[in-house]
Design an enzyme around this catalytic site. Structure first.
Site, mmCIF file in Angstrom:
data_model
loop_
_atom_site.group_PDB
_atom_site.id
_atom_site.type_symbol
_atom_site.label_atom_id
_atom_site.label_comp_id
_atom_site.label_asym_id
_atom_site.label_seq_id
_atom_site.Cartn_x
_atom_site.Cartn_y
_atom_site.Cartn_z
ATOM 1 N N ARG A 155 0.851 -1.212 0.000
ATOM 2 C CA ARG A 155 0.000 0.000 0.000
ATOM 3 C C ARG A 155 0.886 1.262 0.000
ATOM 4 O O ARG A 155 2.104 1.168 0.138
ATOM 5 C CB ARG A 155 -0.970 0.013 1.185
ATOM 6 N N TYR A 209 11.126 8.776 14.935
ATOM 7 C CA TYR A 209 11.021 8.644 13.473
ATOM 8 C C TYR A 209 12.165 9.391 12.778
ATOM 9 O O TYR A 209 12.826 8.858 11.877
ATOM 10 C CB TYR A 209 9.659 9.196 13.049
HETATM 11 N N1 LIG Z 1 3.544 9.469 3.609
HETATM 12 C C1 LIG Z 1 4.480 10.360 3.799
HETATM 13 O O1 LIG Z 1 4.212 11.569 3.876
HETATM 14 C C2 LIG Z 1 5.916 9.951 3.910
HETATM 15 C C3 LIG Z 1 6.881 10.967 3.906
HETATM 16 C C4 LIG Z 1 8.219 10.630 4.005
HETATM 17 C C5 LIG Z 1 8.587 9.310 4.092
HETATM 18 N N2 LIG Z 1 7.641 8.329 4.096
HETATM 19 C C6 LIG Z 1 8.107 6.958 4.202
HETATM 20 O O2 LIG Z 1 7.667 6.227 3.086
HETATM 21 C C7 LIG Z 1 7.491 4.849 3.452
HETATM 22 C C8 LIG Z 1 6.086 4.427 3.076
HETATM 23 O O3 LIG Z 1 5.179 5.249 3.767
HETATM 24 P P1 LIG Z 1 3.617 5.347 3.413
HETATM 25 O O4 LIG Z 1 3.249 6.767 3.554
HETATM 26 O O5 LIG Z 1 3.314 4.618 2.170
HETATM 27 O O6 LIG Z 1 3.034 4.610 4.708
HETATM 28 P P2 LIG Z 1 1.842 3.613 4.916
HETATM 29 O O7 LIG Z 1 0.753 3.859 3.929
HETATM 30 O O8 LIG Z 1 1.563 3.682 6.376
HETATM 31 O O9 LIG Z 1 2.513 2.191 4.565
HETATM 32 C C9 LIG Z 1 3.560 1.686 5.337
HETATM 33 C C10 LIG Z 1 4.037 0.399 4.696
HETATM 34 O O10 LIG Z 1 5.102 -0.136 5.501
HETATM 35 C C11 LIG Z 1 4.777 -1.480 5.824
HETATM 36 N N3 LIG Z 1 5.335 -1.859 7.118
HETATM 37 C C12 LIG Z 1 5.268 -1.191 8.295
HETATM 38 N N4 LIG Z 1 5.889 -1.889 9.251
HETATM 39 C C13 LIG Z 1 6.357 -3.013 8.681
HETATM 40 C C14 LIG Z 1 7.075 -4.137 9.143
HETATM 41 N N5 LIG Z 1 7.449 -4.261 10.432
HETATM 42 N N6 LIG Z 1 7.405 -5.124 8.267
HETATM 43 C C15 LIG Z 1 7.035 -5.029 6.975
HETATM 44 N N7 LIG Z 1 6.337 -4.001 6.468
HETATM 45 C C16 LIG Z 1 6.004 -3.004 7.319
HETATM 46 C C17 LIG Z 1 3.261 -1.508 5.867
HETATM 47 O O11 LIG Z 1 2.813 -2.830 5.774
HETATM 48 P P3 LIG Z 1 1.380 -3.283 6.406
HETATM 49 O O12 LIG Z 1 0.341 -3.021 5.366
HETATM 50 O O13 LIG Z 1 1.569 -4.708 6.717
HETATM 51 O O14 LIG Z 1 1.150 -2.437 7.633
HETATM 52 C C18 LIG Z 1 2.938 -0.658 4.649
HETATM 53 O O15 LIG Z 1 3.072 -1.398 3.477
HETATM 54 C C19 LIG Z 1 7.772 4.774 4.956
HETATM 55 O O16 LIG Z 1 9.098 4.373 5.180
HETATM 56 C C20 LIG Z 1 7.581 6.209 5.402
HETATM 57 O O17 LIG Z 1 8.309 6.495 6.574
HETATM 58 C C21 LIG Z 1 6.312 8.634 4.015
#
Ligand SMILES: NC(=O)c1ccc[n+]([C@@H]2O[C@H](COP(=O)([O-])OP(=O)(O)OC[C@H]3O[C@@H](n4cnc5c(N)ncnc54)[C@H](OP(=O)(O)O)[C@@H]3O)[C@@H](O)[C@H]2O)c1
Length: 234
Positions: free
Chosen positions: A12, A140
């Site tokens: 996702r 974080y």
């Molecule tokens: N959204 C933002 O604004 C933003 C900005 C900067 C950086 N990021 C980074 O981008 C990445 C993706 O973020 P997102 O916004 O797409 O977040 P998200 O929608 O909350 O998705 C997080 C993803 O990480 C997986 N995950 C979490 N813990 C895990 C674990 N222990 N083992 C395996 N998978 C795990 C989740 O899997 P499940 O479905 O199983 O929970 C999910 O697929 C993250 O590293 C986040 O810190 C996001």
């Protein structure tokens, strides 16, 4: 191109957009998921990156079904926001164990075959918050800043083997992670972004795909901000 790609947390959000971008370019894409139904069209392997045995098992399955990982995108990440006074030991260690140590686990396992092949592409998903800091996100931010030192050390260690290691630092992107913020927090963030909006997951995916392409062969140890100008290049 038909390389073997792994995107952790590719079920996702940003990870799914990255997985789709590679699949559209003709690569074979594996994604990890922890629970529920993973999206169709990928090799979905169950894997929690905080569990070393699950990481090993996932790699074995990927190697068997689509070949050794040639492109690794370490994207899985969590937040447990809290002001320092209220941040528990568990809030801190869970975030570090997932975002930083989890990345160490998947990169270390991928590196084995990349060294043998004398080529490989590794992209780590950090955050603008790792470089700017953010009140209430000390855990974080520490984990995301840690990825920069980790990647730059590996870029030096693995460069002679034709393995590149780069970091992408997204700003605020519209996913489940940021949808959890209040409307007030979201409005406050947008005011600070020169481009005046949230990023889309596809905008992160495009740069990740570029870093794994032949055109990016001479880029390693870089931190690429994709944040609408929020970090002003940092
Ligand atoms: N959204 C933002 O604004 C933003 C900005 C900067 C950086 N990021 C980074 O981008 C990445 C993706 O973020 P997102 O916004 O797409 O977040 P998200 O929608 O909350 O998705 C997080 C993803 O990480 C997986 N995950 C979490 N813990 C895990 C674990 N222990 N083992 C395996 N998978 C795990 C989740 O899997 P499940 O479905 O199983 O929970 C999910 O697929 C993250 O590293 C986040 O810190 C996001």
């Amino acid at each position: 191109m038909s390389r073997s790609v792994l995107v952790t947390g590719g079920n996702r959000g940003i990870g799914l957009a990255i997985a789709r971008a590679f699949a559209e370019a003709g690569d074979k894409v594996a994604i990890t998921y922890r629970s529920g139904e993973p999206p169709a069209g990928f090799l979905a392997v169950k894997c929690d990156v905080t569990e070393p045995e699950q990481v090993e098992q996932a790699y074995k399955e990927i190697e068997e079904k689509q070949g050794a990982v040639e492109v690794l995108i370490a994207n899985a990440g969590v937040t447990r926001d809290q002001l320092l006074m209220r941040m528990s030991e568990e809030d801190f260690s869970t975030v570090l164990d997932t975002n930083l140590t989890g990345t160490f686990r998947v990169v270390k396992r991928a590196n084995r075959a990349m060294l043998r092949a004398r080529k490989g592409r590794i992209v780590l998903i950090s955050s603008v918050v790792g470089l700017l800091g953010s009140a209430g996100q000390a855990n974080y931010a520490a984990s995301k800043a840690g990825l920069v030192g980790f990647a730059r050390s590996l870029a030096r260690e693995l460069g002679s083997r034709n393995i590149t290691v780069n970091v992408v630092a997204p700003g605020f992107v519209d996913t489940d992670m940021t949808r959890a913020l209040s409307d007030e927090q979201r409005e406050g963030i947008v005011k600070q972004v020169p481009l005046g909006r949230y990023g889309q997951a596809e905008e992160i995916a495009a740069s990740v795909r570029f870093l794994a392409s032949d055109e990016a062969a001479y880029i390693t140890g870089a931190v690429i901000p994709i944040d609408g100008g929020l970090g002003m290049g940092h």
